[in-house]
Enzyme design. Structure first.
Site, mmCIF file in Angstrom:
data_model
loop_
_atom_site.group_PDB
_atom_site.id
_atom_site.type_symbol
_atom_site.label_atom_id
_atom_site.label_comp_id
_atom_site.label_asym_id
_atom_site.label_seq_id
_atom_site.Cartn_x
_atom_site.Cartn_y
_atom_site.Cartn_z
ATOM 1 N N CYS A 224 0.797 -1.226 0.000
ATOM 2 C CA CYS A 224 0.000 0.000 0.000
ATOM 3 C C CYS A 224 0.829 1.275 0.000
ATOM 4 O O CYS A 224 0.288 2.356 -0.208
ATOM 5 C CB CYS A 224 -0.930 0.006 1.220
ATOM 6 S SG CYS A 224 -2.106 -1.372 1.245
ATOM 7 N N HIS A 303 12.411 1.200 4.815
ATOM 8 C CA HIS A 303 12.106 -0.214 4.604
ATOM 9 C C HIS A 303 12.707 -1.002 5.751
ATOM 10 O O HIS A 303 13.918 -1.097 5.890
ATOM 11 C CB HIS A 303 12.682 -0.694 3.268
ATOM 12 C CG HIS A 303 12.261 -2.087 2.918
ATOM 13 N ND1 HIS A 303 12.642 -2.710 1.758
ATOM 14 C CD2 HIS A 303 11.496 -2.983 3.565
ATOM 15 C CE1 HIS A 303 12.125 -3.925 1.704
ATOM 16 N NE2 HIS A 303 11.437 -4.107 2.796
ATOM 17 N N HIS A 387 -1.865 19.923 7.139
ATOM 18 C CA HIS A 387 -2.751 18.832 6.728
ATOM 19 C C HIS A 387 -2.002 17.499 6.783
ATOM 20 O O HIS A 387 -0.824 17.426 6.438
ATOM 21 C CB HIS A 387 -3.285 19.071 5.316
ATOM 22 C CG HIS A 387 -3.845 20.448 5.111
ATOM 23 N ND1 HIS A 387 -5.084 20.827 5.589
ATOM 24 C CD2 HIS A 387 -3.327 21.559 4.516
ATOM 25 C CE1 HIS A 387 -5.306 22.096 5.283
ATOM 26 N NE2 HIS A 387 -4.252 22.553 4.637
ATOM 27 N N HIS A 391 -2.500 6.945 5.338
ATOM 28 C CA HIS A 391 -3.086 5.835 4.591
ATOM 29 C C HIS A 391 -4.271 5.223 5.325
ATOM 30 O O HIS A 391 -4.147 4.780 6.472
ATOM 31 C CB HIS A 391 -2.022 4.763 4.351
ATOM 32 C CG HIS A 391 -2.568 3.468 3.846
ATOM 33 N ND1 HIS A 391 -3.411 3.397 2.750
ATOM 34 C CD2 HIS A 391 -2.412 2.189 4.280
ATOM 35 C CE1 HIS A 391 -3.731 2.133 2.538
ATOM 36 N NE2 HIS A 391 -3.140 1.388 3.460
ATOM 37 N N ASN A 424 -10.514 0.890 2.036
ATOM 38 C CA ASN A 424 -9.064 0.857 1.839
ATOM 39 C C ASN A 424 -8.801 0.683 0.343
ATOM 40 O O ASN A 424 -8.945 -0.404 -0.204
ATOM 41 C CB ASN A 424 -8.445 -0.297 2.634
ATOM 42 C CG ASN A 424 -6.942 -0.368 2.479
ATOM 43 O OD1 ASN A 424 -6.353 0.309 1.647
ATOM 44 N ND2 ASN A 424 -6.307 -1.206 3.287
#
Length: 499
Positions: A224, A303, A387, A391, A424
């Protein structure tokens, strides 16, 4: 009894002390320079005509030195302007809104899940509990192949879904910007689970007849957070390819990824993922600045590999003192938190005011050097951003980020309403959230927006955008335009589904 009440007077005083501290540190440079400028001004005011003539004579008789200094200054200035990265602008973006015929209510979802007869009664009840606590509303979208009776999850239906989402978003974007397809020099498509041959990027190249030398990239299997990976890749390509447009298409395809089994952790994606996608047009042309909406300020990629499972599907609730729907282990949650912390640590010095950086540094020194037992200082990112687009992977993700970043309901509203209205939609959810803020008329010139994406791997990626102009919602057309006055809506923690 009185001792148990909070000391509001003390809290108010502490608030104003902190505000004064932030103002003093943020404007410290100006406060220090003001006396210096005053001294210089006084000194210059004492110069006479005779002093100026003497200065001119000295420069005239040292002509070689003046020429060398001037040449060096011009050379260094030219080198700086030639070598600095090109600015990247977001001309516009479009988030896809499927046809009303593809809307799926929670009741319809449960009905379609029961029809194939592949789920046990216990797991149907499990999916119902998850959906009741998911934060999803009654107007999310499913692809046509899964709404058929019986469902028809095949390659042909998956391609239909991909074409509808990609072409729908790109058509809207091209209509908004007026850019011709032959002007697009870079194409990046990200879709994690659906990677057909020919590729999705090839489908776009052929459909829109993009030019033969277009740089085409197809990102798959990145979860995602791949939408911001695509933005970062586009930024790097735009830095080395002058006078270019980059088209980024972010989506997910769920037709062939509907899970037919009874592994509860894998049933989570069935309950949360919905149909959607977005297209973004980026440019490095200085002439596009005046008509662009945003400038890309920073991208940060983190990562932390551990388990290849999707953090956005995490869900944890209590029902009669029993934990249900635990999709991820505690170890993976720790890895997720570590990835977020690393991302924030990298981004913080780039965006936080000096006052917050100083507080963080002093706390770190107190803990590490002087071994003081005090809590780590969490910077106030509300001082850096107006702002937040987080996700919309699930309610638990949003709850955790709201708590850790100390955000208000107003800051979380775009993410929560996107989860409620569209579900989602994987990597494209960030663009539905930004579109929500635009439709609400919240975006003002100079505002900075922080997009935070989570994905499998484990990845945590960020992008920072600065608004180049105030967005007038009356002149905008996006998925929220026709119904923005209906939001925000109250989303209860448990919303029962009728039998």
């Amino acid at each position: 009894m009185a001792d148990s009440q909070p000391n509001y007077h003390h809290s108010v005083r502490l608030k104003y002390v902190k505000l004064g501290y932030h103002y003093l540190i943020s404007h410290g440079l100006y406060l220090l320079l003001t006396p210096l400028l005053a001294v210089i001004s006084i000194r210059l005011s004492t110069l006479t005509t005779h002093d100026l003539i003497r200065l001119w004579d000295q420069l005239r008789f040292n002509l070689v030195t003046v020429i060398l200094c001037s040449t060096l200054t011009v050379f260094l200035a030219t080198l700086y302007f030639m070598s600095r990265p090109r600015k990247v602008y977001l001309v516009d973006f479009a988030a896809y809104k499927p046809d009303d015929s593809l809307k799926v209510t929670r009741e319809t979802f449960i009905e379609r899940s029961a029809q194939p007869g592949v789920f046990s009664d216990e797991n149907l009840a499990f999916q119902k509990k998850i959906l009741e606590r998911s934060g999803l509303g009654q107007k999310t979208y499913f692809p046509g192949g899964l709404l058929q009776v019986p469902p028809n999850p095949c390659m042909m239906e998956a391609r239909k879904e991909a074409e509808a989402v990609m072409f729908g978003a790109v058509d809207d974007l091209l209509a908004k910007t007026g850019v011709k397809t032959k002007e697009i020099g870079i194409l990046i498509v990200n879709c994690s689970l659906f990677c057909p041959t020919p590729s999705l990027s090839s489908m776009i190249v052929n459909h829109y007849k993009l030019r033969g030398n277009v740089m085409s990239y197809n990102l798959g299997g990145m979860g995602c957070s791949a939408g911001l990976i695509a933005i970062d890749l586009a930024k790097q390509l735009l830095h080395v390819n002058p006078n270019s447009y980059a088209l980024v298409v972010s989506m997910e395809n769920i037709t062939l990824n509907w899970y037919h089994g009874n592994n509860r952790s894998m049933l989570m994606s069935n309950c949360l993922f919905r149909m959607g996608g977005a297209a973004v047009l980026l440019s490095n042309r200085s002439s596009d600045r005046s008509r662009s909406k945003y400038q890309l300020i920073h991208t940060v990629r983190t990562h932390k590999g551990a388990e290849d499972r999707c953090y956005s599907c995490v869900f944890q609730e209590e029902d009669e003192n029993k934990k249900i729907g635990v999709a991820l282990s505690k170890d993976l949650m720790a890895v997720a938190g570590e990835a977020l912390k690393t991302n924030i640590t990298t981004l913080g010095p780039l965006v936080l005011p000096m006052s917050e950086q100083l507080l963080f540094f002093m706390t770190l020194v107190a803990r590490k050097v002087f071994q003081m037992k005090i809590k780590p200082y969490i910077p106030d990112f509300k001082l850096a951003f107006e702002h937040f687009c987080i996700h919309a992977g699930g309610r638990a993700v949003l709850d955790e980020l709201e708590k850790n970043l100390d955000l208000s309901d107003w800051h979380m509203e775009p993410s929560r309403m996107t989860l409620n209205r569209f579900g989602n939609t994987s990597s494209s959810s960030l663009w539905y959230e930004l579109a929500y803020s635009e439709a609400k008329g919240r975006i003002r010139k100079g505002d900075r927006s922080w997009q935070i994406a989570f994905g499998s791997g484990f990845k945590c990626n960020s992008a920072v955008w600065k608004a180049l102009r105030t967005i007038d919602p009356a002149k905008e057309k996006n998925p929220w335009t026709d119904e923005i006055n209906d939001f925000p809506v109250h989303v209860p923690k448990i919303e029962k589904i009728g039998s």
